[in-house]
Write a protein that holds these residues in place. Structure first.
Motif, PDB file in Angstrom:
ATOM      1  N   ARG A 286       0.727  -1.169   0.003  1.00 16.85           N
ATOM      2  CA  ARG A 286       0.073  -0.070   0.082  1.00 16.85           C
ATOM      3  C   ARG A 286       0.837   1.181  -0.130  1.00 16.85           C
ATOM      4  O   ARG A 286       0.321   2.356  -0.220  1.00 16.85           O
ATOM      5  CB  ARG A 286      -0.777   0.043   1.279  1.00 16.85           C
ATOM      6  N   THR A 287       2.046   1.169   0.435  1.00 15.34           N
ATOM      7  CA  THR A 287       3.010   2.168   0.551  1.00 15.34           C
ATOM      8  C   THR A 287       3.333   2.815  -0.919  1.00 15.34           C
ATOM      9  O   THR A 287       3.806   2.146  -1.772  1.00 15.34           O
ATOM     10  CB  THR A 287       4.346   1.638   1.196  1.00 15.34           C
ATOM     11  N   VAL A 288       3.182   4.148  -0.951  1.00 14.86           N
ATOM     12  CA  VAL A 288       3.644   4.767  -2.157  1.00 14.86           C
ATOM     13  C   VAL A 288       4.745   6.261  -1.675  1.00 14.86           C
ATOM     14  O   VAL A 288       4.219   6.900  -0.995  1.00 14.86           O
ATOM     15  CB  VAL A 288       2.597   5.622  -3.006  1.00 14.86           C
ATOM     16  N   LEU A 289       6.022   5.945  -2.432  1.00 13.31           N
ATOM     17  CA  LEU A 289       6.993   6.959  -1.943  1.00 13.31           C
ATOM     18  C   LEU A 289       6.989   7.981  -3.028  1.00 13.31           C
ATOM     19  O   LEU A 289       7.269   7.614  -4.027  1.00 13.31           O
ATOM     20  CB  LEU A 289       8.260   6.062  -1.840  1.00 13.31           C
ATOM     21  N   VAL A 290       6.697   9.061  -2.383  1.00 13.31           N
ATOM     22  CA  VAL A 290       6.883  10.272  -3.472  1.00 13.31           C
ATOM     23  C   VAL A 290       8.264  10.667  -3.625  1.00 13.31           C
ATOM     24  O   VAL A 290       8.934  11.052  -2.625  1.00 13.31           O
ATOM     25  CB  VAL A 290       5.976  11.456  -2.940  1.00 13.31           C
ATOM     26  N   HIS A 291       8.851  10.757  -4.654  1.00 13.42           N
ATOM     27  CA  HIS A 291      10.319  11.284  -5.031  1.00 13.42           C
ATOM     28  C   HIS A 291      11.129   9.919  -4.936  1.00 13.42           C
ATOM     29  O   HIS A 291      11.624   9.496  -6.029  1.00 13.42           O
ATOM     30  CB  HIS A 291      10.702  12.344  -4.299  1.00 13.42           C
ATOM     31  N   ALA A 292      11.659   9.554  -3.747  1.00 16.37           N
ATOM     32  CA  ALA A 292      12.378   8.143  -3.494  1.00 16.37           C
ATOM     33  C   ALA A 292      13.860   8.331  -4.522  1.00 16.37           C
ATOM     34  O   ALA A 292      14.006   7.575  -5.075  1.00 16.37           O
ATOM     35  CB  ALA A 292      11.747   6.944  -3.883  1.00 16.37           C
TER      36      ALA A 292
ATOM     37  N   ALA B 267       5.888   7.413  -6.674  1.00 18.57           N
ATOM     38  CA  ALA B 267       5.134   8.603  -7.455  1.00 18.57           C
ATOM     39  C   ALA B 267       6.421   9.623  -7.648  1.00 18.57           C
ATOM     40  O   ALA B 267       7.124  10.170  -6.754  1.00 18.57           O
ATOM     41  CB  ALA B 267       4.222   9.451  -6.674  1.00 18.57           C
ATOM     42  N   TYR B 268       6.767   9.712  -9.069  1.00 18.90           N
ATOM     43  CA  TYR B 268       8.062  10.533  -9.417  1.00 18.90           C
ATOM     44  C   TYR B 268       7.684  11.839 -10.192  1.00 18.90           C
ATOM     45  O   TYR B 268       6.785  11.792 -11.230  1.00 18.90           O
ATOM     46  CB  TYR B 268       8.977   9.594 -10.236  1.00 18.90           C
ATOM     47  N   ASN B 269       8.514  12.879  -9.897  1.00 16.70           N
ATOM     48  CA  ASN B 269       8.089  14.138 -10.260  1.00 16.70           C
ATOM     49  C   ASN B 269       9.456  15.013 -11.043  1.00 16.70           C
ATOM     50  O   ASN B 269      10.026  15.576 -10.247  1.00 16.70           O
ATOM     51  CB  ASN B 269       7.622  15.013  -9.307  1.00 16.70           C
TER      52      ASN B 269
END
Length: 452
Positions: free
Chosen positions: A265-271, A290-292
C-alpha cells in the motif's frame, strides 16, 4: 450506451485497429469490440450517441499521481530561489500563509483546467493546507474548495490528504494538527465521498520530518481500513538521509520498515536518495513510486534511479508536483532524458511501453483507482489524439505504427494541440482545446479576482 469510433485504440497494454469503445450510462467502459461487432449490437440496442475520430488514437487519460495545486501561484518565482530551503522559507511559506478558500479554489481551477487540456483526467492532489492562518482547523473548508474546482471542471480527483503533526515554523501552522485529529478528519472526508463517482480520498503522512511515528503508523492503518494506498514524501533531498539517521538510526526506507508500514500500500513520493539495498527492499515489499522529474530538477533535488525501478519491476507513476508545467508527456520524456544524462547512455528505459505505462496505467495503481487502462468495468477516462497533427507526423505512416506513435507521443507531441477531445467518465470535458463545463473566461477571471 455511447459508441466511440477511432482509427486506433490503445488500451494501455494492447494496440487495436478498427475497434470502438462502448461506454455505459455509469461512465464505465462496457465493451471494446470490432466495428462489425458494434454494428451487430446496434441492431439490438440503440446507441444514444456515436462519436467518430477517423484519424485519431484513443488512449487512456493520463493519471497525475502527485500535485500541489496552489503552488501554481509560485510560477513567477521559479528562477529565483538559491536552494531548496530558501525556496521553502522565502517563497513557499509566505504563499502558504496568504491562502484562503478563494485563492485555493482559483489556483486549483487554473491548474486543473490546464491539466485537462493536456490530457490529465485524474489527479492525485496532495493537500496539506488544512488549517486557518492562526493554526486552527478549517474544518475541511479549505479542502472542499479544491475539490469543488475539480468537480466544476469534471476532473477526477484523488484527494491525498496530508497528515502533519511536527514543526514549529510560522508557515507550518497551516499544516500542523494533533495526529488523532488528522486521522479522524481524513476518515470523515473519505466517508463523505465514498459514493462519489469522481472523488476519492487516501491518507498521506507528509514526510519523516512532518509526521511522527505514531501518525505514520496510524495513516498506514487507516489506509488498510479504507482499502487505499497511502503516500509519503521520502528521500527527496540528500539532507533527508541525515534526518532519518538522527531520528530513526537508519535510512528513510529503513525507518518505514522499522515502523512496520512498508508494504504494497506504500507509495514513496520522490524516492531519490536511496541506496541499492533500500531499492531492493522497496521492490521486495511491493511498494510503489510517485516520481516528479521536472519539479525535482527545478528544486535541485536530484535524479531518481528510474531505470533501476523498472529493472526491479517496481510500479512508477508520474506527477507534476509544484505544477511548473502540467504536461505528463513532458514528465515522461524528462524521465528518459535524465536517465541518459546520469548514465551517459541511451536506451536506459528501452521499451516504449515502459515509459508509456507511467502516463496512465501505473498511475491508476499508485492511486488505487480503476483508471489508466481501457478495459470493461474501468472508468471511461480517455483521450482522442489527432495523428495528423504535425507533432505526431510521420508516426501514423510508419511500418511499425504502434511503436512509432508511442515514441512520438512521449518525445515530440504537443498534447495541448494534438488532443482533439478529453473524456472523464464518458463525458466530454475538453473539445477542440476548450473546456466544456467551465467557461474559459471564468478561469482567468478567478485569478484576476484573487490577485487584482
Amino acid at each position: 450506451m455511447k459508441r466511440i469510433n477511432s482509427k486506433y485504440i490503445d488500451t494501455g497494454t494492447t494496440w487495436l485497429s478498427d475497434h470502438c469503445l462502448l461506454v455505459n450510462e455509469r461512465g464505465l467502459i462496457e465493451r471494446i469490440c470490432t466495428s462489425a461487432e458494434a454494428d451487430a449490437l446496434h441492431r439490438q440496442i440503440e446507441f444514444e450517441e456515436e462519436l467518430n475520430f477517423p484519424q485519431a488514437l484513443i488512449l487512456p487519460g493520463c493519471v497525475n499521481t502527485h500535485s500541489h495545486a496552489f503552488q501554481v501561484l509560485l510560477r513567477p518565482t521559479t528562477g529565483q530561489p538559491r536552494h531548496f530551503q530558501d525556496w521553502v522559507d522565502r517563497f513557499l511559506y509566505p504563499l502558504v500563509l496568504a491562502q484562503d478558500e478563494d485563492t485555493l479554489y482559483a489556483s486549483a481551477l487554473l491548474v486543473f483546467s490546464q491539466m485537462l487540456k493536456q490530457g490529465i483526467t485524474t489527479v492525485g492532489e496532495f493537500f496539506y493546507l488544512n488549517n486557518l492562518p492562526d493554526g486552527s482547523s478549517s474544518r475541511q473548508r479549505n479542502v472542499q474548495a479544491v475539490l469543488q474546482a475539480a468537480r466544476d471542471l469534471g476532473l477526477r480527483i484523488s484527494l491525498v490528504r496530508a497528515l502533519y503533526d511536527q514543526g514549529e515554523k510560522e508557515g507550518q501552522k497551516r499544516f500542523k494538527e494533533p495526529w488523532q485529529q488528522a486521522i479522524e478528519q481524513t476518515r470523515q472526508l473519505a466517508l463523505q465521498y465514498q459514493k462519489h463517482a469522481r472523488v476519492s480520498v487516501l491518507p498521506a503522512p507528509h514526510s519523516l520530518h512532518g509526521a511522527s511515528p505514531d501518525l505514520i503508523q496510524a495513516a498506514a492503518a487507516l489506509a488498510e481500513e479504507l482499502d487505499t494506498p497511502w503516500h509519503i514524501h521520502l528521500a527527496e533531498q540528500q539532507s533527508d538521509l541525515q534526518l532519518a539517521q538522527e531520528r530513526y538510526g537508519t535510512t528513510p526506507v529503513g525507518a518505514l520498515d522499522q515502523l512496520g508500514v512498508l508494504d504494497e500500500r506504500t507509495v514513496l513520493v520522490h524516492a531519490i536518495w536511496l541506496n541499492e539495498a533500500d531499492k531492493d527492499r522497496v521492490a521486495a515489499k511491493h511498494a510503489s513510486i510517485a516520481y516528479n522529474p521536472l519539479t525535482n530538477m527545478a528544486l535541485g533535488d536530484g535524479i531518481a534511479d528510474i531505470a533501476g525501478w523498472v529493472r526491479r519491476r517496481v510500479t512508477v507513476g508520474l506527477g507534476t508536483d509544484a505544477n511548473i508545467q502540467t504536461d505528463l508527456f513532458a514528465e515522461a520524456r524528462t524521465v528518459e532524458y535524465l536517465q541518459r544524462t546520469q548514465n551517459l547512455a541511451m536506451g536506459c528505459i528501452p521499451a516504449a511501453r515502459s515509459l508509456y505505462r507511467m502516463l496512465h496505467l501505473n498511475g491508476g495503481k499508485v492511486l488505487g483507482l480503476p483508471v489508466g487502462e481501457l478495459q470493461p468495468g474501468m472508468a471511461a477516462d480517455f483521450l482522442a489524439v489527432n495523428l495528423e497533427h504535425p507533432s505526431l507526423l510521420p508516426a501514423a505512416y510508419a511500418e511499425e505504427v504502434e511503436t512509432a506513435v508511442l515514441n512520438q507521443l512521449i518525445f515530440s507531441a504537443w498534447p495541448a494541440e494534438a488532443i482533439q477531445a478529453v473524456f472523464v467518465g464518458g463525458e466530454t470535458v475538453v473539445e477542440a482545446g476548450r473546456l466544456t463545463l467551465v467557461r474559459e473566461e471564468n478561469v482567468a477571471e478567478e485569478i484576476r479576482r484573487i490577485l487584482g
